[in-house]
Design a protein around this motif. Structure first.
Motif, PDB file in Angstrom:
ATOM      1  N   MET A  16      21.707  16.376  72.888  1.00 47.93           N
ATOM      2  CA  MET A  16      20.907  15.524  73.761  1.00 47.93           C
ATOM      3  C   MET A  16      20.606  16.215  75.089  1.00 47.93           C
ATOM      4  SD  MET A  16      20.182  13.034  71.920  1.00 47.93           S
ATOM      5  CE  MET A  16      19.259  12.188  73.203  1.00 47.93           C
ATOM      6  N   PHE A  17      21.519  17.046  75.571  1.00 41.05           N
ATOM      7  CA  PHE A  17      21.248  17.787  76.800  1.00 41.05           C
ATOM      8  C   PHE A  17      20.064  18.734  76.594  1.00 41.05           C
ATOM      9  CE2 PHE A  17      21.761  21.623  79.359  1.00 41.05           C
ATOM     10  CZ  PHE A  17      21.827  21.088  80.643  1.00 41.05           C
ATOM     11  N   VAL A  18      20.064  19.430  75.463  1.00 41.68           N
ATOM     12  CA  VAL A  18      18.954  20.344  75.164  1.00 41.68           C
ATOM     13  C   VAL A  18      17.647  19.573  75.033  1.00 41.68           C
ATOM     14  CG1 VAL A  18      18.023  21.925  73.431  1.00 41.68           C
ATOM     15  CG2 VAL A  18      20.437  22.062  74.084  1.00 41.68           C
ATOM     16  N   VAL A  19      17.683  18.450  74.315  1.00 40.10           N
ATOM     17  CA  VAL A  19      16.463  17.672  74.079  1.00 40.10           C
ATOM     18  C   VAL A  19      15.916  17.090  75.377  1.00 40.10           C
ATOM     19  CG1 VAL A  19      15.554  15.591  72.988  1.00 40.10           C
ATOM     20  CG2 VAL A  19      17.016  17.143  71.678  1.00 40.10           C
ATOM     21  N   VAL A  20      16.783  16.492  76.179  1.00 46.04           N
ATOM     22  CA  VAL A  20      16.330  15.774  77.370  1.00 46.04           C
ATOM     23  C   VAL A  20      16.009  16.710  78.525  1.00 46.04           C
ATOM     24  CG1 VAL A  20      16.951  14.062  79.110  1.00 46.04           C
ATOM     25  CG2 VAL A  20      17.564  13.678  76.707  1.00 46.04           C
ATOM     26  N   PHE A  21      16.930  17.601  78.853  1.00 43.74           N
ATOM     27  CA  PHE A  21      16.784  18.389  80.083  1.00 43.74           C
ATOM     28  C   PHE A  21      16.037  19.712  79.880  1.00 43.74           C
ATOM     29  CE2 PHE A  21      20.438  15.643  80.937  1.00 43.74           C
ATOM     30  CZ  PHE A  21      20.106  15.141  82.183  1.00 43.74           C
ATOM     31  N   LEU A  22      16.078  20.263  78.693  1.00 38.44           N
ATOM     32  CA  LEU A  22      15.416  21.540  78.473  1.00 38.44           C
ATOM     33  C   LEU A  22      14.063  21.417  77.780  1.00 38.44           C
ATOM     34  CD1 LEU A  22      18.417  23.820  77.397  1.00 38.44           C
ATOM     35  CD2 LEU A  22      17.494  23.382  79.691  1.00 38.44           C
ATOM     36  N   ILE A  23      13.782  20.250  77.180  1.00 40.58           N
ATOM     37  CA  ILE A  23      12.508  20.087  76.473  1.00 40.58           C
ATOM     38  C   ILE A  23      11.707  18.907  77.025  1.00 40.58           C
ATOM     39  CG2 ILE A  23      11.424  19.682  74.232  1.00 40.58           C
ATOM     40  CD1 ILE A  23      13.785  21.016  72.914  1.00 40.58           C
ATOM     41  N   MET A  24      12.305  17.701  77.037  1.00 39.06           N
ATOM     42  CA  MET A  24      11.555  16.508  77.416  1.00 39.06           C
ATOM     43  C   MET A  24      11.108  16.524  78.873  1.00 39.06           C
ATOM     44  SD  MET A  24      13.228  13.210  75.526  1.00 39.06           S
ATOM     45  CE  MET A  24      12.438  12.209  76.795  1.00 39.06           C
ATOM     46  N   LEU A  25      12.031  16.725  79.773  1.00 38.14           N
ATOM     47  CA  LEU A  25      11.673  16.677  81.196  1.00 38.14           C
ATOM     48  C   LEU A  25      10.629  17.725  81.575  1.00 38.14           C
ATOM     49  CD1 LEU A  25      15.090  15.872  82.934  1.00 38.14           C
ATOM     50  CD2 LEU A  25      13.149  14.352  82.521  1.00 38.14           C
ATOM     51  N   PRO A  26      10.780  19.000  81.170  1.00 40.75           N
ATOM     52  CA  PRO A  26       9.693  19.948  81.460  1.00 40.75           C
ATOM     53  C   PRO A  26       8.363  19.529  80.839  1.00 40.75           C
ATOM     54  CG  PRO A  26      11.692  21.133  80.852  1.00 40.75           C
ATOM     55  CD  PRO A  26      11.945  19.678  80.558  1.00 40.75           C
ATOM     56  N   ALA A  27       8.418  18.970  79.617  1.00 38.92           N
ATOM     57  CA  ALA A  27       7.183  18.545  78.957  1.00 38.92           C
ATOM     58  C   ALA A  27       6.510  17.409  79.716  1.00 38.92           C
ATOM     59  CB  ALA A  27       7.480  18.106  77.518  1.00 38.92           C
ATOM     60  N   MET A  28       7.285  16.476  80.244  1.00 39.11           N
ATOM     61  CA  MET A  28       6.715  15.343  80.969  1.00 39.11           C
ATOM     62  C   MET A  28       5.926  15.786  82.196  1.00 39.11           C
ATOM     63  SD  MET A  28       9.999  12.777  80.681  1.00 39.11           S
ATOM     64  CE  MET A  28       9.359  11.637  81.909  1.00 39.11           C
ATOM     65  N   PHE A  29       6.352  16.883  82.818  1.00 41.81           N
ATOM     66  CA  PHE A  29       5.671  17.379  84.017  1.00 41.81           C
ATOM     67  C   PHE A  29       4.724  18.532  83.700  1.00 41.81           C
ATOM     68  CE2 PHE A  29       9.606  15.436  85.576  1.00 41.81           C
ATOM     69  CZ  PHE A  29       9.115  14.600  86.559  1.00 41.81           C
ATOM     70  N   LEU A  31       5.405  21.383  82.322  1.00 39.47           N
ATOM     71  CA  LEU A  31       6.027  22.675  82.603  1.00 39.47           C
ATOM     72  C   LEU A  31       6.574  23.291  81.319  1.00 39.47           C
ATOM     73  CD1 LEU A  31       8.000  21.703  85.849  1.00 39.47           C
ATOM     74  CD2 LEU A  31       5.727  22.741  85.699  1.00 39.47           C
ATOM     75  N   SER A  32       6.835  24.566  81.375  1.00 34.83           N
ATOM     76  CA  SER A  32       7.424  25.266  80.235  1.00 34.83           C
ATOM     77  C   SER A  32       8.457  26.250  80.749  1.00 34.83           C
ATOM     78  CB  SER A  32       6.348  26.015  79.438  1.00 34.83           C
ATOM     79  OG  SER A  32       6.935  26.780  78.409  1.00 34.83           O
ATOM     80  N   LEU A  33       9.596  26.307  80.086  1.00 42.28           N
ATOM     81  CA  LEU A  33      10.653  27.245  80.457  1.00 42.28           C
ATOM     82  C   LEU A  33      10.445  28.621  79.829  1.00 42.28           C
ATOM     83  CD1 LEU A  33      13.770  24.890  80.159  1.00 42.28           C
ATOM     84  CD2 LEU A  33      12.383  25.404  82.178  1.00 42.28           C
ATOM     85  N   GLY A  34       9.381  28.754  79.042  1.00 44.84           N
ATOM     86  CA  GLY A  34       9.072  30.044  78.433  1.00 44.84           C
ATOM     87  C   GLY A  34       9.758  30.304  77.117  1.00 44.84           C
ATOM     88  N   VAL A  35      10.560  29.353  76.640  1.00 44.07           N
ATOM     89  CA  VAL A  35      11.293  29.566  75.378  1.00 44.07           C
ATOM     90  C   VAL A  35      10.323  29.658  74.204  1.00 44.07           C
ATOM     91  CG1 VAL A  35      13.017  28.603  73.816  1.00 44.07           C
ATOM     92  CG2 VAL A  35      13.327  28.409  76.291  1.00 44.07           C
ATOM     93  N   THR A  36       9.326  28.767  74.178  1.00 46.89           N
ATOM     94  CA  THR A  36       8.360  28.777  73.073  1.00 46.89           C
ATOM     95  C   THR A  36       7.567  30.075  73.061  1.00 46.89           C
ATOM     96  OG1 THR A  36       8.165  26.359  73.205  1.00 46.89           O
ATOM     97  CG2 THR A  36       6.450  27.542  72.007  1.00 46.89           C
ATOM     98  N   ALA A 210       3.812  17.060  71.282  1.00 45.04           N
ATOM     99  CA  ALA A 210       3.359  18.447  71.108  1.00 45.04           C
ATOM    100  C   ALA A 210       4.540  19.402  71.085  1.00 45.04           C
ATOM    101  CB  ALA A 210       2.389  18.820  72.225  1.00 45.04           C
ATOM    102  N   ARG A 211       5.538  19.153  71.955  1.00 42.45           N
ATOM    103  CA  ARG A 211       6.747  19.985  71.913  1.00 42.45           C
ATOM    104  C   ARG A 211       7.490  19.781  70.589  1.00 42.45           C
ATOM    105  NH1 ARG A 211       8.052  21.842  77.171  1.00 42.45           N
ATOM    106  NH2 ARG A 211       5.998  22.172  78.124  1.00 42.45           N
ATOM    107  N   GLY A 212       7.364  18.590  70.018  1.00 44.75           N
ATOM    108  CA  GLY A 212       8.002  18.329  68.735  1.00 44.75           C
ATOM    109  C   GLY A 212       7.378  19.109  67.586  1.00 44.75           C
ATOM    110  N   LEU A 213       6.212  19.704  67.816  1.00 42.24           N
ATOM    111  CA  LEU A 213       5.571  20.548  66.811  1.00 42.24           C
ATOM    112  C   LEU A 213       5.651  22.027  67.181  1.00 42.24           C
ATOM    113  CD1 LEU A 213       2.354  18.407  66.236  1.00 42.24           C
ATOM    114  CD2 LEU A 213       4.270  18.649  64.652  1.00 42.24           C
ATOM    115  N   SER A 214       6.401  22.318  68.255  1.00 44.01           N
ATOM    116  CA  SER A 214       6.440  23.684  68.792  1.00 44.01           C
ATOM    117  C   SER A 214       5.027  24.200  69.019  1.00 44.01           C
ATOM    118  CB  SER A 214       7.201  24.631  67.843  1.00 44.01           C
ATOM    119  OG  SER A 214       8.547  24.221  67.704  1.00 44.01           O
ATOM    120  N   ALA A 215       4.196  23.345  69.591  1.00 38.16           N
ATOM    121  CA  ALA A 215       2.786  23.678  69.789  1.00 38.16           C
ATOM    122  C   ALA A 215       2.619  24.607  70.984  1.00 38.16           C
ATOM    123  CB  ALA A 215       1.964  22.410  69.983  1.00 38.16           C
ATOM    124  N   THR A 216       1.930  25.708  70.762  1.00 36.54           N
ATOM    125  CA  THR A 216       1.523  26.617  71.830  1.00 36.54           C
ATOM    126  C   THR A 216       0.012  26.519  71.943  1.00 36.54           C
ATOM    127  OG1 THR A 216       3.380  28.109  71.394  1.00 36.54           O
ATOM    128  CG2 THR A 216       1.506  29.003  72.616  1.00 36.54           C
TER     129      THR A 216
END
Length: 452
Positions: A16-29, A31-36, A210-216
């Protein structure tokens, strides 16, 4: 037993930490952490290596099949009058109205359609130049080398055991948030605050999906983005086209009301945003549909309407006939080209082969969704231009930008037969050639089927 529960709780917390803080929150704003991006770069290198290994394997193992090219017939590409030019000249010298040799032209066209027609191949997955290590491509797994087999097996583990659960989690969160958020916003009175909150909820949820599809997604020419009161038209490959476009801006959707989960989502969305949903009985009434769309376009404060004029999904190699109804509304048209990269996953939805659930499962177990979106300059109807001509002009611009084949055929042929009126048009075209040889004014040849 208690230790097992502690381990499970720890894994769940990390998950849940990975989902919420590393994926969801950046996606809401946005932003991208560059992982994709790093993930896509690694994929590109692996696929390039696999391509070279497969090519070497074909040399070492002649039994390994070679992929066929997309087109096996070299077509002349001219009109009936141009291709029958030599026959016309010989007929003019002999003074005959009809020659038996004219039948060879129609036999040639018929054989070309039987061997490699331009319509049905647009409703199947695009052929790839090389296997992309997926198990659902046109060429499935074949043993070539031990290292390639290990890479393929590791890829299956990553896609099904790591990416798939993560994507399912994000999809459930995104869709749940969409339903709950739009219902809550729908209780607010009509105001600018409600419109702002509605757009925020839609944009946030689509970004999570879109993040749920690993969309670039790479957007080009954003200065041409559709504006309020306009009509956004795009080529159609997949239901996720909506997610791809709405990830960069909000739109008013147009479509038929469905049942089940899709119906729940539609009814919740319309509470906060003026989407245009139709009952099945209304869809058959063209006048009623046009009136509702024209009223929406007339309100310059409403979101731009998103329409896919092809009316069906095409495999992203071509653009087929645009229905002219969208171009009779009188608003400004904002063309958009969507082009998917088939190396990372087949985005095309073959609705006659897969239902929605099966299709989404295929998407969520692919490598990724890599897509380019081009916003084209806005277009308006010119003087003396009818709706069909305007639709063809917009379609050509979309096809040229994406490097897609511009076809005049109706996408409705996916489930239906060629209509009698088109056969009659071909007969009229041939008759005009015969009549023209006798000194009469012949009508201009038709370049393709007109929109219905």
């Amino acid at each position: 037993m208690e230790d097992l529960w502690c381990v499970a709780a720890g894994v769940f917390q990390v998950w849940m930490f990975v989902v919420v803080f590393l994926i969801m929150l950046p996606a809401m704003f946005g932003l991208s952490l560059g992982v994709t991006g790093v993930y896509i770069q690694i994929l590109v290198r692996i696929l390039e290596w696999a391509t070279l290994r497969i090519q070497r394997g074909r040399q070492e193992q002649p039994s390994v099949p070679v992929p066929l090219p997309n087109g096996i017939i070299e077509r002349a590409g001219g009109s009936m009058q141009e291709e029958m030019g030599p026959l016309q000249s010989s007929r003019a010298l002999s003074g005959r109205e009809f020659a038996l040799s004219d039948a060879f032209y129609f036999c040639k066209k018929g054989l070309e359609s039987i061997v490699d027609d331009q319509v049905t191949q647009r409703f199947s997955s695009e052929e790839l130049a090389s296997w992309n290590l997926l198990t659902r491509t046109n060429q499935n797994f074949r043993y070539i080398s031990l290292r390639l087999t290990v890479i393929w097996g590791f890829g299956v583990f990553v896609r099904y055991c790591v990416l798939f659960p993560l994507r399912i989690t994000l999809a459930i969160i995104g869709l749940s948030w969409l339903v709950i958020g739009t219902v809550l916003v729908g209780f607010l009175p009509e105001s600018s605050v409600k419109n702002w909150l509605s757009e925020l909820v839609h944009l946030t949820c689509y970004r999570i999906c879109a993040r749920g599809l690993s969309a670039t997604i790479q957007y080009h020419n954003r200065e041409n983005k559709p504006q309020k009161g306009g009509i956004c038209v795009a080529n159609h490959t997949s239901p996720i086209d909506v997610v791809i476009l709405a990830n960069d801006g909000c739109y008013a959707m147009v479509g038929q009301i469905h049942g089940g989960l899709m119906g729940v989502i539609q009814r919740s969305m319309v509470k906060s945003c003026p989407h245009v949903w139709f009952e099945r009985s209304e869809m058959k009434d063209r006048h009623a549909v046009t009136s509702r769309l024209r009223a929406h376009v007339a309100a310059k404060t409403k979101l731009p309407i998103l329409i896919f004029p092809e009316g069906t999904c095409i495999n992203n190699t071509s653009v087929m006939m645009f229905k002219k109804g969208s171009f009779e509304l009188g608003g400004t048209i904002y063309p958009v080209t969507i082009k998917y990269d088939p190396r990372f996953g087949d985005a095309f939805w073959n609705s006659s082969k897969y239902n929605m659930v099966s299709y989404l499962l295929r998407m969520m177990t692919s490598w990724a969704i890599v897509v380019n979106v081009w916003y084209l300059p806005p277009m308006t109807r010119q003087d003396g231009e009818d709706a069909s001509q305007f639709a063809n002009r917009v379609k050509s611009a979309i096809a040229d930008q994406g490097g897609l084949l511009d076809l005049a055929w109706d996408g409705g042929l996916k489930r239906g037969k060629v209509k009698d009126w088109y056969k009659e048009e071909q007969q009229k075209m041939y008759s005009s050639i015969i009549v023209g040889q006798n000194g009469f004014n012949s009508p201009a040849p038709c370049s393709g089927p007109e929109q219905q």
